[in-house]
Write a protein that holds these residues in place. Structure first.
Motif, PDB file in Angstrom:
ATOM      1  N   GLU A 114       0.817  -1.036   0.157  1.00  0.00           N
ATOM      2  CA  GLU A 114      -0.121   0.195  -0.135  1.00  0.00           C
ATOM      3  C   GLU A 114       0.827   1.171  -0.019  1.00  0.00           C
ATOM      4  O   GLU A 114       0.750   2.069   0.877  1.00  0.00           O
ATOM      5  CB  GLU A 114      -0.810   0.039   1.220  1.00  0.00           C
ATOM      6  CG  GLU A 114      -1.882  -0.731   1.162  1.00  0.00           C
ATOM      7  CD  GLU A 114      -2.832  -1.037   2.356  1.00  0.00           C
ATOM      8  OE1 GLU A 114      -2.733  -0.240   3.338  1.00  0.00           O
ATOM      9  OE2 GLU A 114      -4.131  -1.855   2.225  1.00  0.00           O
ATOM     10  N   GLN A 115       1.798   1.290  -0.671  1.00  0.00           N
ATOM     11  CA  GLN A 115       2.489   2.512  -0.966  1.00  0.00           C
ATOM     12  C   GLN A 115       3.067   2.808  -2.676  1.00  0.00           C
ATOM     13  O   GLN A 115       2.990   1.860  -3.283  1.00  0.00           O
ATOM     14  CB  GLN A 115       3.810   2.465  -0.085  1.00  0.00           C
ATOM     15  CG  GLN A 115       4.881   1.397  -0.644  1.00  0.00           C
ATOM     16  CD  GLN A 115       6.331   1.606  -0.043  1.00  0.00           C
ATOM     17  OE1 GLN A 115       6.329   1.108   0.973  1.00  0.00           O
ATOM     18  NE2 GLN A 115       7.209   1.861  -0.640  1.00  0.00           N
ATOM     19  N   SER A 116       3.464   4.062  -2.808  1.00  0.00           N
ATOM     20  CA  SER A 116       3.816   4.281  -4.288  1.00  0.00           C
ATOM     21  C   SER A 116       5.247   3.742  -4.669  1.00  0.00           C
ATOM     22  O   SER A 116       5.862   3.534  -3.530  1.00  0.00           O
ATOM     23  CB  SER A 116       3.683   5.839  -4.441  1.00  0.00           C
ATOM     24  OG  SER A 116       2.153   6.319  -4.347  1.00  0.00           O
ATOM     25  N   LEU A 117       5.551   3.567  -5.804  1.00  0.00           N
ATOM     26  CA  LEU A 117       6.696   3.183  -6.043  1.00  0.00           C
ATOM     27  C   LEU A 117       7.578   3.997  -6.882  1.00  0.00           C
ATOM     28  O   LEU A 117       7.797   3.850  -8.016  1.00  0.00           O
ATOM     29  CB  LEU A 117       6.637   1.845  -6.723  1.00  0.00           C
ATOM     30  CG  LEU A 117       5.874   0.665  -5.933  1.00  0.00           C
ATOM     31  CD1 LEU A 117       5.512  -0.486  -6.911  1.00  0.00           C
ATOM     32  CD2 LEU A 117       6.634   0.001  -4.746  1.00  0.00           C
ATOM     33  N   PRO A 118       8.421   4.886  -6.358  1.00  0.00           N
ATOM     34  CA  PRO A 118       9.226   5.787  -7.133  1.00  0.00           C
ATOM     35  C   PRO A 118      10.499   5.079  -7.520  1.00  0.00           C
ATOM     36  O   PRO A 118      11.060   4.343  -6.599  1.00  0.00           O
ATOM     37  CB  PRO A 118       9.639   6.995  -6.049  1.00  0.00           C
ATOM     38  CG  PRO A 118       9.309   6.491  -4.708  1.00  0.00           C
ATOM     39  CD  PRO A 118       8.466   5.239  -4.827  1.00  0.00           C
ATOM     40  N   ASP A 119      11.106   5.447  -8.641  1.00  0.00           N
ATOM     41  CA  ASP A 119      12.315   5.079  -8.992  1.00  0.00           C
ATOM     42  C   ASP A 119      12.636   3.526  -8.705  1.00  0.00           C
ATOM     43  O   ASP A 119      12.164   3.076  -9.605  1.00  0.00           O
ATOM     44  CB  ASP A 119      13.520   5.923  -8.489  1.00  0.00           C
ATOM     45  CG  ASP A 119      13.192   7.584  -8.709  1.00  0.00           C
ATOM     46  OD1 ASP A 119      12.241   7.719  -9.757  1.00  0.00           O
ATOM     47  OD2 ASP A 119      13.309   8.375  -8.109  1.00  0.00           O
ATOM     48  N   ARG A 120      13.856   3.579  -7.841  1.00  0.00           N
ATOM     49  CA  ARG A 120      14.474   2.093  -7.667  1.00  0.00           C
ATOM     50  C   ARG A 120      13.421   1.095  -7.011  1.00  0.00           C
ATOM     51  O   ARG A 120      13.733   0.112  -7.106  1.00  0.00           O
ATOM     52  CB  ARG A 120      15.580   2.283  -7.088  1.00  0.00           C
ATOM     53  CG  ARG A 120      16.617   3.284  -7.537  1.00  0.00           C
ATOM     54  CD  ARG A 120      17.182   2.768  -9.019  1.00  0.00           C
ATOM     55  NE  ARG A 120      18.058   3.696  -9.573  1.00  0.00           N
ATOM     56  CZ  ARG A 120      19.207   3.938  -9.258  1.00  0.00           C
ATOM     57  NH1 ARG A 120      19.715   3.381  -8.669  1.00  0.00           N
ATOM     58  NH2 ARG A 120      19.916   5.012 -10.017  1.00  0.00           N
ATOM     59  N   TYR A 121      12.392   1.534  -6.527  1.00  0.00           N
ATOM     60  CA  TYR A 121      11.064   0.770  -6.143  1.00  0.00           C
ATOM     61  C   TYR A 121      10.661   0.025  -7.121  1.00  0.00           C
ATOM     62  O   TYR A 121       9.756  -0.827  -6.729  1.00  0.00           O
ATOM     63  CB  TYR A 121      10.311   1.479  -5.106  1.00  0.00           C
ATOM     64  CG  TYR A 121      10.944   1.828  -3.841  1.00  0.00           C
ATOM     65  CD1 TYR A 121      11.266   1.038  -2.652  1.00  0.00           C
ATOM     66  CD2 TYR A 121      11.182   2.919  -3.400  1.00  0.00           C
ATOM     67  CE1 TYR A 121      11.802   1.199  -1.497  1.00  0.00           C
ATOM     68  CE2 TYR A 121      11.923   3.528  -2.294  1.00  0.00           C
ATOM     69  CZ  TYR A 121      11.952   2.530  -1.263  1.00  0.00           C
ATOM     70  OH  TYR A 121      12.606   2.756  -0.105  1.00  0.00           O
ATOM     71  N   VAL A 122      10.662  -0.005  -8.370  1.00  0.00           N
ATOM     72  CA  VAL A 122      10.076  -0.318  -9.484  1.00  0.00           C
ATOM     73  C   VAL A 122      10.973  -0.787 -10.446  1.00  0.00           C
ATOM     74  O   VAL A 122      11.880   0.033 -10.837  1.00  0.00           O
ATOM     75  CB  VAL A 122       8.955   0.499  -9.947  1.00  0.00           C
ATOM     76  CG1 VAL A 122       9.309   1.962 -10.307  1.00  0.00           C
ATOM     77  CG2 VAL A 122       8.027  -0.180 -10.983  1.00  0.00           C
ATOM     78  N   GLU A 123      10.819  -1.979 -11.124  1.00  0.00           N
ATOM     79  CA  GLU A 123      11.361  -2.248 -12.365  1.00  0.00           C
ATOM     80  C   GLU A 123      10.535  -2.767 -13.274  1.00  0.00           C
ATOM     81  O   GLU A 123       9.232  -3.128 -13.051  1.00  0.00           O
ATOM     82  CB  GLU A 123      12.344  -3.455 -11.822  1.00  0.00           C
ATOM     83  CG  GLU A 123      13.560  -2.862 -11.097  1.00  0.00           C
ATOM     84  CD  GLU A 123      14.718  -4.058 -10.564  1.00  0.00           C
ATOM     85  OE1 GLU A 123      14.409  -5.179 -11.059  1.00  0.00           O
ATOM     86  OE2 GLU A 123      15.664  -3.645 -10.177  1.00  0.00           O
TER      87      GLU A 123
END
Length: 683
Positions: free
Chosen positions: A138-147
């Motif tokens: 339950e959180q947004s995924l900026p930059d390196r939190y998403v691939e």
């Protein structure tokens, strides 16, 4: 901005790209910092008023991710690494006038002020965008939190950069097939309000800026593909806790923080300001440099060219700050022909180098002069030994020691004789070469000017044989040695930016007053001291068995690391394709044995190399993404496996007619075990 040659009557600022505060430094990192230090010192040698600054990049998702893994706060995690860098750089004589960090009060206040000014000037607006979201956490995924998958080239990519493919900066919401790096589960896109910098409004300015920009050719040419195409606006906020808060406004900004690439380059200004606060504006005025008419030179790795030649100058122009005069973008360091791998411990670490007992000047010389600054350089202990023994010991050290020892023993110091016209002219040529190198942004040629002068000194003393003149023609012997002492003094002045530690010693040995680092270029022709101490040798040879020992240590360490990975980690191999092909389909693939004839990097492309491959029936030009992973000079003669009937494609303006097959992220080139010749089919 004037493009008059250095030295100018304006203050200059030399900066180095900020290291992320999240891991150890290796010699690949040091190439940029040594290069920046050499260049800043060389400017001062020319008489240029210069500040050399940098700092640690404390923000961004890499820091947050690693801090979370270690169970500490991002601030504590980043400060620990900042202190490590702050203590490591001086060990290699990388002498910043100020080394700050992006989380300190100066940078926070200045970043806030600049962003507010951009907004007041109409350069920032709000926009609803789709942002990756982890429904499990339950959180947004900026930059390196998403691939996921790069929308431009189809390669695996991080949320803000296609690091394994085309190298493009990626905006939030662009990455395809997003996955959460927190849980490994598929992510979903949700709408969210973010702030955008209106980069598109600066397109004409940026095109003209690139025409003015000096530095390495890759920094001038690579950005044109972004500038001359559709220039899109830039999302400058992120939904996370770690970073500099977006300046509050009447509308409120939902607790957004600024994207790391907003506050990171502003640290260049902040660090210069801190330097002025420490030494006073009479010594160096940060406001004159950054807000009036300074000469700004950025020394960076080539993977961040886009940020320094598109986003950053647009930001500066938007708040009426000084634009960069030059960007020097370095190539990468490989190790024995393969890319560094921090996860596999295949690197020569900064502390490891020092622990082996080597003087920092040896590595500084190797990094500064081994190839052009923008070219990739392969590090091997064998090549390191060869350059130290042949050039530092055999040329610079040998000349200085034999000339000064002869002067001390036979004349008690510098002989009372005038400087010959021949030697004066040769020193003046070296001084001109040094100045030309600085204005051409070439740290290699600056170092070469001094080594070539020492080489002339060796030839001069050998040609004149003063040891045979002492008894028969003492006046001529005195003249020759007087010339040689002057050459040694000139070498100390011109070589000091590259080898500051050993040139301190050489300066003392020629009786120089004060510090060689306070001497300007004219000191190369000032008369040496009359009394000279007995010299000591500047450098020692590295024995061959030492290299064997170092190679064994490295191989053992890499093997241990890889064994540990095999035992302790689940290797995330791609799953086997469930859709099978029949034998006839396989036979449609024309796979051949080839032999690489030529290999060179493609200008402006971070990863791509142009290969000419003999496939028996003809020679093919093939583009391969191996530029950073292999020593291109060593590839000719290598047997490879080629998919010959792949449709032609054009990459960075170069036609590719086939595909060289390789395994894994490090592009392990496929070859043959036996003696298959070019042209034979793989069946």
């Amino acid at each position: 901005m004037s493009h008059e040659e250095f030295p100018t009557d304006r203050p200059a600022v030399v900066t180095c790209g900020l290291p992320y505060a999240n891991g150890d430094l290796h010699i690949g990192h040091l190439r940029t910092y040594v290069g920046g230090d050499v260049y800043a010192r060389a400017l001062r040698t020319l008489g240029q008023d210069t500040a050399f600054v940098s700092g640690s990049d404390m923000h961004g998702t890499p820091v947050a991710v690693n801090a979370e893994q270690e169970g500490v706060s991002p601030e504590s995690f980043a400060l620990d690494w900042h202190e490590t860098y702050e203590s490591t750089f001086p060990k290699f004589d990388v002498d910043f006038d100020n080394y700050g960090h992006t989380h300190d009060e100066t940078n926070t206040e200045l970043t806030t002020d600049i962003v507010r000014t951009l907004e007041e000037n109409g350069h920032v607006y709000e926009k609803e965008i789709m942002v990756a979201y982890d429904p499990t956490e339950e959180q947004s995924l900026p930059d390196r939190y998403v691939e996921g998958t790069c929308p431009y080239c189809g390669e695996r990519a991080r949320g803000d950069e296609c690091d394994e493919g085309c190298g493009r900066h990626l905006e939030p919401g662009e990455i395809e097939d997003p996955e959460s790096t927190i849980t490994g589960n598929p992510a979903e896109y949700r709408e969210q309000t973010h702030k955008f910098f209106r980069v598109s409004a600066f397109q004409d300015y940026l095109s003209d800026f690139l025409d003015r920009l000096e530095g390495t050719s890759n920094a001038r040419n690579q950005p044109r593909e972004w500038i001359e195409g559709e220039l899109r606006d830039w999302c400058i906020t992120r939904d996370m806790d770690w970073g500099i808060d977006y300046p509050e406004s009447e509308e409120g900004d939902d607790d957004l923080v600024l994207y790391v690439w907003v506050d990171a380059p502003i640290e260049y200004i902040s660090s210069t300001k801190q330097y002025t606060e420490r030494v006073g504006p009479d010594t160096f005025d940060w406001a004159e440099a950054w807000q009036e008419s300074g000469d700004i030179v950025h020394v960076i790795g080539r993977d961040i060219i886009q940020h320094h030649t598109v986003f950053w100058p647009a930001m500066l122009h938007g708040v009426d700050y000084t634009e960069p005069r030059a960007v020097m973008a370095s190539g990468f360091i490989t190790l024995n022909g393969k890319g560094f791998s921090t996860s596999r411990n295949r690197a020569v670490w900064a502390d490891e180098y020092l622990d082996e007992g080597f003087h920092p000047d040896l590595l500084r010389y190797y990094l500064a002069t081994n190839g052009g600054f923008q070219q990739d350089v392969d590090f091997s202990w064998e090549r390191f030994r060869e350059r130290v023994n042949n050039e530092l010991v055999g040329t610079v050290g040998n000349f200085a020691y034999r000339a000064l020892l002869f002067a001390h023993r036979e004349f008690g110091g510098t002989p009372d004789a005038p400087l010959s016209d021949e030697v004066r002219e040769r020193i003046e040529t070296a001084m001109d070469d040094f100045a030309a190198a600085v204005n051409d942004y070439s740290v290699r040629e600056a170092g070469d000017a001094a080594v070539a002068l020492a080489g002339f000194g060796n030839e001069y003393i050998q040609r004149n044989e003063p040891w045979n003149l002492v008894d028969d023609d003492p006046e001529r012997a005195a003249q020759v040695i007087r010339d040689c002492v002057q050459i040694a003094k000139a070498v100390a002045v011109l070589f000091a930016p590259v080898a500051p530690g050993t040139c301190d010693r050489l300066w003392d040995q020629v009786g120089g007053e004060g510090s060689v680092h306070d001497a300007d270029i004219d000191a190369a022709l000032e008369p040496p001291a009359a009394d000279l101490p007995e010299p000591t040798e500047l450098y020692e040879k590295i024995p061959e068995e030492r290299v064997e020992e170092l190679n064994e240590k490295l191989a053992e360490r890499v093997a241990e690391s890889e064994d540990t990975e095999d035992e302790d980690m689940d290797i995330d191999f791609d799953p086997i394709e469930s859709d099978r092909i029949d034998f006839e389909t396989f036979q449609d693939l024309d796979i051949r044995v080839g032999e690489i004839l030529e290999a060179e990097g493609i200008e402006g492309a971070d990863d791509l190399a142009r290969l000419v491959v003999d496939i028996g029936v003809e020679e093919r030009q093939i583009v391969a993404g191996i530029k950073q992973l292999h020593d291109l000079d060593s590839l000719p003669g290598t047997r490879v496996v080629v998919l010959a009937n792949l449709e032609p494609a054009e990459l960075f303006g170069v036609e590719s007619n086939g595909m060289v097959l390789a395994a894994g992220e490090e592009a392990d080139l496929l070859t043959t075990l036996g003696d298959a010749v070019p042209g034979e089919r793989v069946r």
